[in-house]
Structure formats: structure tokens, C-alpha cells
Design an enzyme around this catalytic site. Structure first.
Site, short mmCIF file in Angstrom:
data_model
loop_
_atom_site.label_atom_id
_atom_site.label_comp_id
_atom_site.label_asym_id
_atom_site.label_seq_id
_atom_site.Cartn_x
_atom_site.Cartn_y
_atom_site.Cartn_z
CG ASP A 140 -2.01 -1.51 0.97
OD1 ASP A 140 -1.86 -1.97 1.51
OD2 ASP A 140 -3.14 -0.37 0.02
O1 MRU Z 1 -7.63 -3.28 2.90
P1 MRU Z 1 -7.24 -3.74 1.34
O2 MRU Z 1 -7.93 -5.05 0.93
O3 MRU Z 1 -7.27 -2.30 0.82
O4 MRU Z 1 -5.87 -4.21 1.41
C1 MRU Z 1 -5.24 -4.82 -0.09
C2 MRU Z 1 -3.45 -4.86 0.27
O5 MRU Z 1 -3.37 -4.39 2.07
C3 MRU Z 1 -2.83 -5.12 -0.50
O6 MRU Z 1 -1.99 -6.24 -0.43
C4 MRU Z 1 -2.56 -3.99 -1.11
O7 MRU Z 1 -3.11 -2.53 -0.92
C5 MRU Z 1 -1.82 -4.29 -2.72
S1 MRU Z 1 -3.10 -4.43 -4.17
C6 MRU Z 1 -2.64 -4.90 -5.48
#
Ligand code: MRU
Length: 382
Positions: A258
């Protein structure tokens, strides 16, 4: 048929409602920025790249419908909406970074006295969809080649966490893209085009995906994608990672991101950090697959990353079923209790320190050690 989380054509946007998966496939129309904000906040759409793309496209949808009398009104509308969109979910850098890029673009148009009818911000937003897919495909090839080169054998067993596939991006995926690219057909091809020497029986791939409590992106979404694509895969609970590493011959861990900071510290789905610790203990290379859109080159390290906290019911309930005790009112001596549920802490992400990212950080430009990131960020103006 490939999975598509985002559908967009000529100012019409809809998203696959990920809260309903894997039981129901229903698309929801996003008609304005507020719809986009709510879909992101409620996690109908999630995953760092998809959040930014849907957020920005929700603005494109609104710009398609609106008319502006002059450049200042267009510019201030765009800035206000983008700023609002960045508040939906704070940890992933992608939305904030896209907002900054678009605002800089609009400012430069204003400086050059370009008339509001000629400011092609919609076109710029629309490019995000194909760009994300092509970055993901490049990244996936780099990652798959690196892993195969490193392990030097014809069976690759990858462990991944959360969902980083087509559902979390415009398509193909990041960590799950690496998994896809490591698949049999592509590896046979890789064998020809790269110097990787895989001479014995056709390469095989197996994937372990964690359930990813508390929101179950792994069991609901990644398992769904892997089954959809017929990738040999096994679902495990998060608490099984240590045993799987010890007994199942994991070649590499590949997760998404993220936010990757300048020194390589990486914020990703809660649970990533403990998997990285376990990987180090078992001598298994740990990779982060992160296109440049997930990099925060302005931040030195992960210390100051804001970690989103989700509401307690996302931890205490699964599919509407309450798992933790509900609070009851009562009294103890002269103390009267008011009803309250079990106290919860529900951070949605954690930060993995750079020294645990032993495999590398996989980008569309290649694979870097955390220590190479400073130079890389400078070179690419991240
Ligand atoms: O809370 P989320 O489902 O949005 O978290 C998603 C993640 O942590 C993923 O690993 C990250 O966003 C990368 S998606 C290509």
C-alpha cells in the site's frame, strides 16, 4: 474470461461489489465522486491501485456531466474533489499520489493559460486503466524471472497474503500477477526467452494463500481468483503460515504494497509483518510487488505512515455472524456497567521493515533491494 473489478467506458463507471464476493457477482454504478468515496470507504472496491483508479474515474464521470464557466472554477472543483477522495482510506499512497499528479497537471495548464475546455484531465485519468495493466504485466515478468532465477528449480511454490490480483487493480495484479506469470505456460516460454535453465519436466506452480483475517480478502477474493484462473492453490488460515513454511517447501513469499517508502519499509495488509518475520526465520526470500504508483518517495521510512483502523464489527463479525461476545449491562457491588461489546483493536495494515524484504521490491522497472530504492526513487522522480 478475465475478472474485472472496474468497468469504464465513455464516462460510465461501475465496480464489482467485492463485499458480495465470492457468492454474488454484481456491478454497482458509480455516478459521482461521492459514490466513489463511499465505495472506497466501505471497501466495495479495495486494493491500493484500484482505490486510486476508481477514485479518479469517479471524478472523470462527474467532469463528463458538468459544465464550467471558466478555468478557475474547473480547477478549484477538481482540487476539492481530489482532496476529498484522499480522505476515504489513508494508508495506501496511490490515491494521494494520483491526486497530487492531477493537481500539478491542472496547475501547469492554468499557468500556461490553457482554456478550461482544453484541459484534458479526463483523458489523463482514463490512461490510468491501461497503464496499470501494462505496469502490472511488466512487474510480474520481472518478479517471476527473478524468483525462478533465484531458486533455480522447476517447481515454484509461492505464499501470498491478502488480495493483489485483478480485483485489487485494473487487471492482472501485482503479487498475484507474479503468481500468474510464474504459471506453467509462461514459464515454458520464459525458459526460451531468458537464461533461466529449466530443462527437466515442465515447471509446476503451486500457491498458498492466507485467509487474511479479519476481512478475509484471501479466502473471499484471492481464492476466488485462483480458482477462476485454475491455478493449483491451497487456502490456509493465517495461523498456519509457520507450519506451511516449515513443511511445504515454500520457494518465496510475494505480497503487495500500500506504500513503499524511500528506504523500502512497506505498509501492507495486517499480518504481512509477521509473515516476513517467519520467512526470515525459515530462510525464505520475501518479495514485495509494488508498481511505482505504490511508492512514496517523499517519505524516508515507515515510522510515520498512518495506519487505518477499521471498525470493531469487521473483526467481531464474519458475514454478519457475531463471533466475539456481545457486552451485557450488569452490576458488581455498587458499580453499574453499561452495555459495551468486547474491546477491539482493528488496524488494517502493518509496516514491514526493509531488512525483512530479503527477496526484493518488484517494480515494472525491475527488482530492487530496499537499499537500492533511494537511487531508484531519485532516477524515476517517485
Ligand atoms: O484493505 P485492502 O483490501 O484495501 O488491502 C489491500 C492490500 O493490502 C493489498 O496487498 C495492497 O493494496 C496491494 S493491492 C495490489
Amino acid at each position: 474470461m478475465t475478472l474485472q473489478s472496474i468497468r469504464y467506458e465513455c464516462g460510465e463507471l461501475s465496480i464489482l461489489d467485492q463485499l458480495l464476493l465470492p457468492h454474488e457477482t454484481a456491478y454497482e454504478r458509480i455516478g459521482c465522486v461521492e459514490d466513489g468515496w463511499k465505495a472506497i470507504r466501505s471497501m466495495k472496491v479495495r486494493g491500493a491501485p484500484a482505490i486510486a483508479i476508481v477514485g479518479c474515474l469517479s471524478l472523470a464521470v462527474e467532469l463528463h456531466k458538468r459544465e464550467f464557466p471558466d478555468t478557475p472554477s474547473l480547477s478549484s472543483f477538481i482540487k476539492a474533489q481530489l482532496t476529498h477522495l484522499t480522505t476515504a482510506r489513508p494508508t495506501a499512497v496511490n490515491m494521494g499520489k494520483s491526486a497530487a499528479i492531477l493537481i500539478k497537471f491542472v496547475d501547469s495548464m492554468v499557468e500556461q493559460n490553457v482554456s478550461h475546455e482544453e484541459i484534458k484531465v479526463i483523458k489523463k485519468i482514463e490512461r490510468m486503466l491501461p497503464d496499470d495493466i501494462s505496469d502490472n504485466m511488466k512487474l510480474s515478468e520481472h518478479g517471476a524471472k527473478h524468483i525462478m532465477g533465484r531458486i533455480g528449480q522447476d517447481k515454484v511454490t509461492i505464499l501470498t497474503h491478502c488480495n493483489t490480483g485483478s480485483l485489487a487493480t485494473a487487471g492482472y495484479g501485482t503479487a498475484l500477477g507474479v503468481v500468474r506469470f510464474s504459471g506453467e505456460a509462461v514459464l515454458i516460454n520464459l525458459n526460451k526467452v531468458s537464461k533461466i535453465n529449466i530443462t527437466s519436466s515442465p515447471p509446476q506452480e503451486e500457491v498458498y494463500c492466507t485467509e487474511t483475517r479479519p476481512y478475509n480478502q484471501g479466502s473471499r477474493l484471492t481464492a476466488y481468483e485462483l480458482m477462476h484462473d485454475h491455478v493449483p492453490s491451497t487456502l490456509i488460515a493465517d495461523s498456519m503460515v509457520g507450519l506451511v513454511m516449515r513443511t511445504r517447501g515454500i520457494s518465496a513469499v510475494v505480497v503487495g504494497a500500500d506504500r513503499v517508502t524511500r528506504n523500502g519499509d512497506t505498509a501492507n495488509k495486517i499480518g504481512t509483518y509477521q509473515i516476513a518475520v517467519l520467512a526470515q526465520h525459515h530462510g525464505i526470500p520475501f518479495y514485495v510487488a509494488a508498481p511505482i504508483t505504490c511508492h512514496d518517495g517523499g517519505r524516508l521510512d515507515g515510522e510515520s505512515i498512518v495506519i487505518e483502523e477499521r471498525p470493531p464489527h469487521e473483526l467481531t463479525c464474519v458475514a454478519g455472524v457475531q463471533l466475539a461476545p456481545k457486552g451485557e449491562s450488569g452490576s458488581f457491588g455498587c458499580v453499574v456497567y453499561t452495555p459495551s461489546d468486547m474491546n477491539c483493536w482493528n488496524p488494517a495494515f502493518d509496516v514491514t521493515p526493509n531488512e525483512l524484504i530479503t527477496g526484493g521490491i518488484i517494480t515494472e522497472h525491475g527488482v530492487f533491494t530496499p537499499h537500492q530504492l533511494n537511487d531508484f526513487h531519485d532516477k524515476h522522480d517517485v
